[in-house]
Design a protein around this motif. Structure first.
Motif, PDB file in Angstrom:
ATOM      1  N   THR A 136      52.338 -20.408  -8.566  1.00  0.00           N
ATOM      2  CA  THR A 136      52.556 -19.953  -7.320  1.00  0.00           C
ATOM      3  C   THR A 136      52.254 -18.311  -7.058  1.00  0.00           C
ATOM      4  O   THR A 136      52.755 -17.628  -7.695  1.00  0.00           O
ATOM      5  CB  THR A 136      53.818 -20.629  -6.503  1.00  0.00           C
ATOM      6  OG1 THR A 136      53.697 -20.151  -5.094  1.00  0.00           O
ATOM      7  CG2 THR A 136      54.967 -19.802  -7.292  1.00  0.00           C
ATOM      8  N   GLU A 138      51.157 -15.153  -3.686  1.00  0.00           N
ATOM      9  CA  GLU A 138      50.848 -15.175  -2.341  1.00  0.00           C
ATOM     10  C   GLU A 138      49.795 -15.916  -1.707  1.00  0.00           C
ATOM     11  O   GLU A 138      49.438 -16.372  -0.771  1.00  0.00           O
ATOM     12  CB  GLU A 138      50.915 -13.532  -1.816  1.00  0.00           C
ATOM     13  CG  GLU A 138      50.710 -13.454  -0.351  1.00  0.00           C
ATOM     14  CD  GLU A 138      50.563 -11.976   0.054  1.00  0.00           C
ATOM     15  OE1 GLU A 138      50.593 -11.772   1.150  1.00  0.00           O
ATOM     16  OE2 GLU A 138      50.893 -11.222  -0.830  1.00  0.00           O
ATOM     17  N   SER A 141      50.148 -19.628  -1.798  1.00  0.00           N
ATOM     18  CA  SER A 141      50.847 -20.008  -0.671  1.00  0.00           C
ATOM     19  C   SER A 141      50.155 -19.778   0.904  1.00  0.00           C
ATOM     20  O   SER A 141      50.326 -20.744   1.694  1.00  0.00           O
ATOM     21  CB  SER A 141      52.099 -18.946  -0.402  1.00  0.00           C
ATOM     22  OG  SER A 141      52.907 -18.922  -1.756  1.00  0.00           O
ATOM     23  N   ASN A 142      49.150 -18.788   0.829  1.00  0.00           N
ATOM     24  CA  ASN A 142      48.422 -18.749   2.086  1.00  0.00           C
ATOM     25  C   ASN A 142      47.627 -20.121   2.508  1.00  0.00           C
ATOM     26  O   ASN A 142      47.142 -20.349   3.545  1.00  0.00           O
ATOM     27  CB  ASN A 142      47.632 -17.663   1.973  1.00  0.00           C
ATOM     28  CG  ASN A 142      48.289 -16.462   2.387  1.00  0.00           C
ATOM     29  OD1 ASN A 142      49.454 -16.303   2.912  1.00  0.00           O
ATOM     30  ND2 ASN A 142      47.939 -15.318   1.986  1.00  0.00           N
ATOM     31  N   ILE A 195      56.526 -22.072   2.831  1.00  0.00           N
ATOM     32  CA  ILE A 195      56.000 -21.095   2.020  1.00  0.00           C
ATOM     33  C   ILE A 195      57.079 -20.276   1.667  1.00  0.00           C
ATOM     34  O   ILE A 195      57.180 -19.984   0.475  1.00  0.00           O
ATOM     35  CB  ILE A 195      55.142 -20.360   3.197  1.00  0.00           C
ATOM     36  CG1 ILE A 195      53.904 -21.389   3.214  1.00  0.00           C
ATOM     37  CG2 ILE A 195      54.703 -18.990   2.342  1.00  0.00           C
ATOM     38  CD1 ILE A 195      53.104 -20.707   4.321  1.00  0.00           C
ATOM     39  N   ASN A 198      59.044 -21.200  -1.498  1.00  0.00           N
ATOM     40  CA  ASN A 198      58.228 -21.240  -2.667  1.00  0.00           C
ATOM     41  C   ASN A 198      57.740 -22.700  -2.970  1.00  0.00           C
ATOM     42  O   ASN A 198      57.788 -22.972  -4.111  1.00  0.00           O
ATOM     43  CB  ASN A 198      59.030 -20.657  -3.956  1.00  0.00           C
ATOM     44  CG  ASN A 198      58.900 -19.231  -3.968  1.00  0.00           C
ATOM     45  OD1 ASN A 198      57.893 -18.466  -3.400  1.00  0.00           O
ATOM     46  ND2 ASN A 198      59.904 -18.395  -4.456  1.00  0.00           N
ATOM     47  N   ILE A 200      55.057 -24.100  -2.272  1.00  0.00           N
ATOM     48  CA  ILE A 200      53.313 -24.155  -2.376  1.00  0.00           C
ATOM     49  C   ILE A 200      52.951 -23.794  -3.803  1.00  0.00           C
ATOM     50  O   ILE A 200      53.562 -22.775  -4.172  1.00  0.00           O
ATOM     51  CB  ILE A 200      52.972 -23.014  -1.464  1.00  0.00           C
ATOM     52  CG1 ILE A 200      53.379 -23.236   0.025  1.00  0.00           C
ATOM     53  CG2 ILE A 200      51.299 -23.695  -1.280  1.00  0.00           C
ATOM     54  CD1 ILE A 200      53.801 -24.835   0.682  1.00  0.00           C
ATOM     55  N   ARG A 201      52.534 -24.651  -4.440  1.00  0.00           N
ATOM     56  CA  ARG A 201      52.043 -24.718  -5.656  1.00  0.00           C
ATOM     57  C   ARG A 201      50.684 -25.044  -6.171  1.00  0.00           C
ATOM     58  O   ARG A 201      49.954 -25.752  -5.429  1.00  0.00           O
ATOM     59  CB  ARG A 201      53.087 -25.324  -6.602  1.00  0.00           C
ATOM     60  CG  ARG A 201      54.615 -25.079  -6.474  1.00  0.00           C
ATOM     61  CD  ARG A 201      55.063 -24.013  -7.207  1.00  0.00           C
ATOM     62  NE  ARG A 201      56.130 -23.557  -6.778  1.00  0.00           N
ATOM     63  CZ  ARG A 201      57.171 -22.531  -7.673  1.00  0.00           C
ATOM     64  NH1 ARG A 201      56.747 -22.522  -8.985  1.00  0.00           N
ATOM     65  NH2 ARG A 201      58.407 -22.414  -7.316  1.00  0.00           N
ATOM     66  N   TYR A 232      45.787 -26.087  -4.140  1.00  0.00           N
ATOM     67  CA  TYR A 232      46.903 -25.242  -3.718  1.00  0.00           C
ATOM     68  C   TYR A 232      47.568 -25.783  -2.452  1.00  0.00           C
ATOM     69  O   TYR A 232      46.784 -25.629  -1.416  1.00  0.00           O
ATOM     70  CB  TYR A 232      46.143 -23.922  -3.457  1.00  0.00           C
ATOM     71  CG  TYR A 232      45.734 -23.239  -4.733  1.00  0.00           C
ATOM     72  CD1 TYR A 232      45.800 -23.492  -5.967  1.00  0.00           C
ATOM     73  CD2 TYR A 232      44.762 -22.107  -4.517  1.00  0.00           C
ATOM     74  CE1 TYR A 232      45.327 -22.843  -6.902  1.00  0.00           C
ATOM     75  CE2 TYR A 232      44.433 -21.308  -5.524  1.00  0.00           C
ATOM     76  CZ  TYR A 232      44.637 -21.778  -6.871  1.00  0.00           C
ATOM     77  OH  TYR A 232      44.134 -21.372  -7.977  1.00  0.00           O
ATOM     78  N   ASP A 234      51.334 -27.466  -0.608  1.00  0.00           N
ATOM     79  CA  ASP A 234      52.689 -27.753  -0.327  1.00  0.00           C
ATOM     80  C   ASP A 234      52.962 -28.959  -1.526  1.00  0.00           C
ATOM     81  O   ASP A 234      52.311 -30.028  -1.483  1.00  0.00           O
ATOM     82  CB  ASP A 234      53.271 -28.562   0.798  1.00  0.00           C
ATOM     83  CG  ASP A 234      54.669 -28.470   1.022  1.00  0.00           C
ATOM     84  OD1 ASP A 234      55.519 -28.710   0.160  1.00  0.00           O
ATOM     85  OD2 ASP A 234      55.180 -27.868   2.191  1.00  0.00           O
TER      86      ASP A 234
END
Length: 325
Positions: A136, A138, A141-142, A195, A198, A200-201, A232, A234
């Protein structure tokens, strides 16, 4: 299809085709060749791209199925002969895997009523460990920001509008669309909280029963390698796919147990706030994919009729989920 090409010298070679792959089965091994196709969301049109995505398929799938994926094999042509793993310049590439018995895939086990609560718990434990260690950052996560996820749902509605009256009614289409839009408006902060937590992976992306092999160890294979947008995501969107698949097969008891086990082991209590949204999304995608088969000129009318029934069932399931958010 010539058995003499293969190092294990099989008596026969079985063949299976999907919309993006050619799969050759020797009994011991499976060799998957990517078709030179471009569907927008994937592009395999050059040999360089096919080699890259073969390599990505092996790397990514070894995360959850380390013993099944053996590597990438070059296919060369020397004179009139095709050589698997030859010394010349490759004219094609194949992913080499251990061939597994289909009877041990979870969809077959479920059909024989052989899936237990303990098996569901073991899968949950494996997924908790996987998500905890999955990459993970940024950029990843976006992909889960509400305005970005809405691009995916908007795409689904755009691509299925043509099937109104065929596999989905106008009323159901409009209601799912409306409730989805309102969820983004009313619960946009939930995506942001996910997000910040953390959640989101770099996930699997296609977590279905048919991609889980129950062997000496649990192997979860055939993840999405060709488009980061589908991977990418959740963790709730990933596990919602498997929960939805169990619901689709009328095993809500196992679906509920999967989610309870996952929350208990991961501590992700907030998952319940977004689970039905992502279940709806996953069911709608499957309805869309089955609807696409109605436009396939290569399949029979009987196969199209079966695809239409499956699509309607998925859309009905998505509609029921939408009533809950």
């Amino acid at each position: 299809l010539n058995p003499a090409l293969y190092p294990d010298q099989p008596q026969t070679v079985a063949f299976h085709e999907t919309h993006i792959s050619l799969v050759f089965l020797t009994g011991n091994y499976a060799y998957k060749v990517k078709k030179p196709v471009d569907f927008g969301f994937l592009d395999f049109t050059s040999i360089e791209k096919r080699r890259h995505y073969c390599e990505q398929e092996v790397i990514l799938n070894r995360r959850l199925a380390p013993t099944l994926y053996l590597g990438v094999v070059g296919i060369t042509q020397e004179g009139e002969k095709v050589i698997l793993g030859g010394q010349g310049d490759p004219v094609e590439y194949a992913v080499q895997m251990i061939q597994i018995p289909e009877t041990s895939l979870m969809n077959h086990l479920l059909a024989r009523n052989e899936v237990t609560l303990e098996m569901i718990e073991a899968i949950s434990e494996k997924l908790v460990r996987f998500y905890l260690n999955a990459e993970t950052n940024e950029r990843i996560s976006n992909f889960a920001r509400p305005e970005r996820v809405k691009e995916d749902t908007d795409e689904n509605f755009d691509q299925t509008e043509k099937y109104i009256g065929a596999t989905i009614s106008k009323e159901v289409y409009r209601e799912i669309q409306g409730r989805t839009i309102h969820f983004f408006k009313d619960r946009g902060e939930l995506f942001v909280r996910r997000i910040d937590a953390n959640r989101i992976r770099d996930c699997h992306g296609d977590l279905r029963l048919e991609h889980i092999f129950w062997g000496d160890e649990i192997s979860i294979f055939d993840c999405i390698e060709f488009n980061e947008r589908f991977r990418y995501t959740d963790v709730a969107a990933d596990i919602a796919f498997l929960a939805m698949d169990l619901d689709y097969h009328n095993r809500q008891d196992l679906s509920d147990h999967l989610i309870r086990s996952y929350i208990r082991e991961s501590g992700d209590d907030e998952l319940m706030e977004i689970l039905d949204f992502y279940k709806c999304y996953r069911a709608y995608v499957r309805g869309k994919v089955e609807s696409f088969r109605l436009d396939d000129l290569t399949i029979s009318e009987g196969a199209k009729e079966e695809a239409s029934k499956r699509a309607q069932k998925y859309f009905d399931l998505a509609h029921r989920y939408s009533q809950r958010f």
